[in-house]
Design a protein around this motif. Structure first.
Motif, PDB file in Angstrom:
ATOM      1  N   LEU A 185       3.178   2.054   4.350  1.00 33.04           N
ATOM      2  CA  LEU A 185       2.797   2.424   2.752  1.00 33.04           C
ATOM      3  C   LEU A 185       3.536   1.457   1.965  1.00 33.04           C
ATOM      4  CD1 LEU A 185       3.208   6.294   2.908  1.00 33.04           C
ATOM      5  CD2 LEU A 185       1.180   5.135   2.268  1.00 33.04           C
ATOM      6  N   PHE A 218       0.798  -0.531  -0.576  1.00 29.95           N
ATOM      7  CA  PHE A 218       0.753  -0.005  -1.804  1.00 29.95           C
ATOM      8  C   PHE A 218       0.201  -0.975  -2.947  1.00 29.95           C
ATOM      9  CE2 PHE A 218       2.369   1.446  -6.272  1.00 29.95           C
ATOM     10  CZ  PHE A 218       2.170   2.696  -6.214  1.00 29.95           C
ATOM     11  N   ILE A 239      -5.140   2.571  -1.660  1.00 25.62           N
ATOM     12  CA  ILE A 239      -4.009   3.240  -1.555  1.00 25.62           C
ATOM     13  C   ILE A 239      -3.046   3.719  -2.646  1.00 25.62           C
ATOM     14  CG2 ILE A 239      -1.501   3.157  -0.323  1.00 25.62           C
ATOM     15  CD1 ILE A 239      -3.654   2.744   1.856  1.00 25.62           C
TER      16      ILE A 239
END
Lengths: 486, 206
Positions: A459, A463, A468
């Motif tokens: 993640l 980003f 996302i």
């Protein structure tokens, strides 16, 4: 007059979790060796509470005689709190399995603390604010002292309790002053009264009361100058407890702080902006400089969290919806980074020493455990705010609103503090990759832990990909507008 | 007139017993004087028309707190004469601080005034005091308007209970507990055996 029966539907998440905690308690008491069951049930209950919270909708609604508010902002913050708490339960299960401590009360207390945090996030009255804080803090004091045979853990719990009780006293004193000078404890009524009084005409007693309330809340988010308890408590508590302390209570307390400042005291922004500005600058600087000297990684994370709170407070200084959005994004990314880092810290375990916490134990980690070293480096670079990782964007979205408000000096200090902070984060990377190899750790066998750390790392790297980040940014924008600040 | 007489009686006994709490030689007497002080304070509250606070004071402070003090004083072996050693040395500074506090309170009460902004503040609606008692007034809102806070208070107490058990309860090995089921199920044969002893052979091995 109050309705005959309050509208419970927007508080289903809290009600369910509170009842769930009692069910868990009963299961734990009457079923032998049920700690695994209680832990996974509590994760399941948190997941259900999460869905109930999402299902409550995003429009602003009040219930329980205006003591409770639910809107887009509370929904987003509760999701963060619940995710952080559920991850803390999973991490603690892995930790206590290895430590051989099988007391089922741990997940139960964690669930009750989470209920307290949800109450804090949804508080619309100085009284529900206090009750939420107290429910949360009381559970946290016990969790801090949970390893009762350890001197450090007991010391952490006692220190936290004594200072926490003091801060609660200060907070209550402030609340009583506000009530005395404004005539209500309800956030909506305070806002109405202050706007009737006009700009800058708030009674001096209310200003003093607000400062006391701010001091009490600053203690809960561990902002300088109310941060003294943080390093000792973080170091003394067991690692999953520290991981929990570092994220969920901060999210809840910052959400509460944001609502307290924006909704009831929005018309007194002239009075509180300077206070928040001072706390923010002092937290960023202390978090950066004091962390340089640390050798224990949990103490380092404590100072790091103080620094991050300083950055998050920048969002409040702007006093706009954009600033609030920055705060929300900051806390979201902070959650991911911190959870990942603490899973890595919990992997620092040797056969004969048990858990080790010294930074020098990481020396040469890249040769022993290349994957772990890579994950820690990603988290450290992100915490330092190095682009293109998520930590950079977190800082970006809090600094932009204050720049547009013309606080250039503040923005410069923030950037300089993050440069200083980068030194101690990147020092860990240097220790792992360029120092002499020491004995390796036990391999991390737990599947959930591997999943958490991988997901967090992915993640953080991903980003920058719009697919996302856009949903997160958009829901943060909606959440910030949901509170409807002035 | 009667109210004034009652006030002076209660107030005098209150101050007198408060002084005796500090100065009585026997700690048990101190606690008993403390209870007397609580009762007189409750009397003062009744005179003020705050009968609910008065009852709470008697129930909570006399009924629970003071009795707990009594237990602590009698069960823990604290050497009170040792604790009192420094009284002579600290008396002057204590009196000075007390005097300063007294002066400050007089100044505050003397300069009492309502906030200028009181006219524009909104006040919470309070029921007229001459129509309902304050127990009634609290009862009307505690379980209706403030049910939310009331329930959270219950949760806080639950956490306190769990916390106390988690941090202090230990399983002690070798503790014998009464098991009534086992006691009832015990038959003569479990503990008693009749042996036919032959003359000159003893009982042998059992």
């Amino acid at each position: 007059m109050a309705e005959l029966f309050p509208n419970l539907s927007i508080a289903y998440g809290e009600i369910f979790l509170a009842l769930g905690a009692m069910v868990l308690l009963m299961v734990g008491v009457f079923k032998k060796d049920s700690v695994n069951l209680v832990s996974w049930l509590s994760v399941a209950f948190m997941a259900i509470a999460l869905f109930l919270t999402i299902g409550a909708g995003a429009e602003q609604q009040y219930t329980f005689s205006n003591l409770f508010v639910a809107d887009g902002f509370t929904r987003f913050m509760k999701i963060l709190v619940l995710v952080a708490a559920a991850l803390a339960v999973i991490m603690s299960r892995e930790f206590f399995r290895l430590e051989g401590d099988n007391r089922f009360e741990f997940p139960v207390l964690l669930v009750l603390a989470t209920v307290g945090m949800m109450i804090m996030v949804s508080a619309n009255d100085l009284m529900s604010l206090y009750m939420g804080i107290e429910l949360q803090s009381l559970s946290l004091y016990v969790l801090a002292a949970f390893k009762r045979d350890s001197e450090r853990s007991t010391e952490a719990g006692l220190k936290y309790f004594v200072l926490g009780a003091l801060s609660s006293g200060i907070l209550l004193y402030g609340c009583s002053l506000v009530y005395g000078f404004i005539g209500s404890t309800n956030f909506s009524s305070i806002a109405t009264a202050l706007s009737n009084m006009g700009d800058g005409n708030a009674p001096i007693g209310a200003v003093v009361g607000l400062v006391f309330v701010l001091a009490g809340l600053a203690f809960k988010v561990s902002a300088v100058p109310f941060h003294m308890w943080t390093p000792d408590v973080y170091e003394g508590s067991q690692t999953p407890v520290t991981a929990f302390f570092a994220v969920a209570p901060k999210v809840a307390a910052l959400a509460l702080l944001a609502r307290t400042l924006y909704v009831p005291f929005g018309d007194m922004s002239g009075s509180w902006t300077q206070v928040i500005m001072f706390m923010s600058i002092a937290s960023m600087l202390l978090g950066s400089f004091a962390a340089i000297m640390q050798t224990n990684i949990k103490r380092l994370m404590a100072y790091s969290s103080i620094g991050h709170v300083g950055f998050a407070l920048l969002g409040l200084i702007a006093g706009t919806s954009g600033g609030l959005r920055g705060l929300i994004i900051y806390m979201t990314i902070y959650l991911v980074m911190n959870v990942g880092t603490f899973v890595c810290i919990m992997s620092m375990r040797r056969k004969e020493d048990g858990m080790v916490e010294d930074i020098k134990e990481l020396s040469g980690l890249s040769q022993n455990h290349p994957a772990l070293a890579l994950a820690i480096s990603i988290f450290m670079f992100s915490l330092a705010g190095v682009p293109p990782l998520a930590g950079f964007f977190a800082k970006w979205y809090v600094i932009i609103p204050i720049v547009t408000q013309g606080h250039f000096v503040l923005a410069t200090i923030a950037v300089l503090a993050s440069v200083v902070g980068a030194y101690y984060y990147i020092r860990i990377v240097k220790v792992m990759y360029f120092d002499d190899q020491v004995e390796g750790f036990l391999p991390q066998k737990s599947f959930p832990m591997k999943i958490i750390v991988t997901l967090a790392a992915v993640l953080i790297i991903a980003f920058i990909v719009p697919q996302i980040s856009t949903p997160i940014l958009e829901s943060a924008t909606a959440a910030a507008q949901g509170m409807d600040p002035n | 007139m009667i109210a004034a007489i009652c006030f002076y009686i209660f107030a005098t006994i209150l101050v007198g017993s408060a002084v005796m709490v500090v100065f009585s030689k026997n700690p048990v007497h101190s606690v008993l004087f403390l209870i007397l002080a609580f009762f007189n304070a409750a009397g003062l509250f009744v005179l003020l028309g705050a009968e609910f606070v008065a009852m709470i004071l008697v129930i909570v402070y006399v009924g629970a707190v003071a009795v707990m003090f009594l237990f602590v004083v009698m069960m823990l072996d604290i050497n009170f004469t040792e604790l009192r050693k420094g009284v002579q040395d600290y008396l002057p500074i204590g009196l000075l601080i007390g005097f300063i506090l007294l002066v400050e309170m007089v100044v505050i009460v003397g300069g009492w005034s309502m906030s200028d902004g009181i006219a524009i503040t909104i006040t919470a609606a309070t029921p007229p005091a001459n129509e309902i008692t304050n127990t009634d007034a609290i009862g009307r809102i505690l379980y209706t308007d403030y049910i939310y806070l009331f329930q959270i208070a219950g949760l806080v107490l639950l956490v306190a209970m769990i916390g106390a058990i988690v941090l202090t309860h230990r399983k002690r090995p070798g503790v014998k507990k009464q098991n009534i089921g086992d006691q009832v199920r015990r038959r003569r044969g479990d503990a008693f055996e009749a042996i036919d002893v032959k003359p000159g052979q003893g009982i042998g091995k059992i």
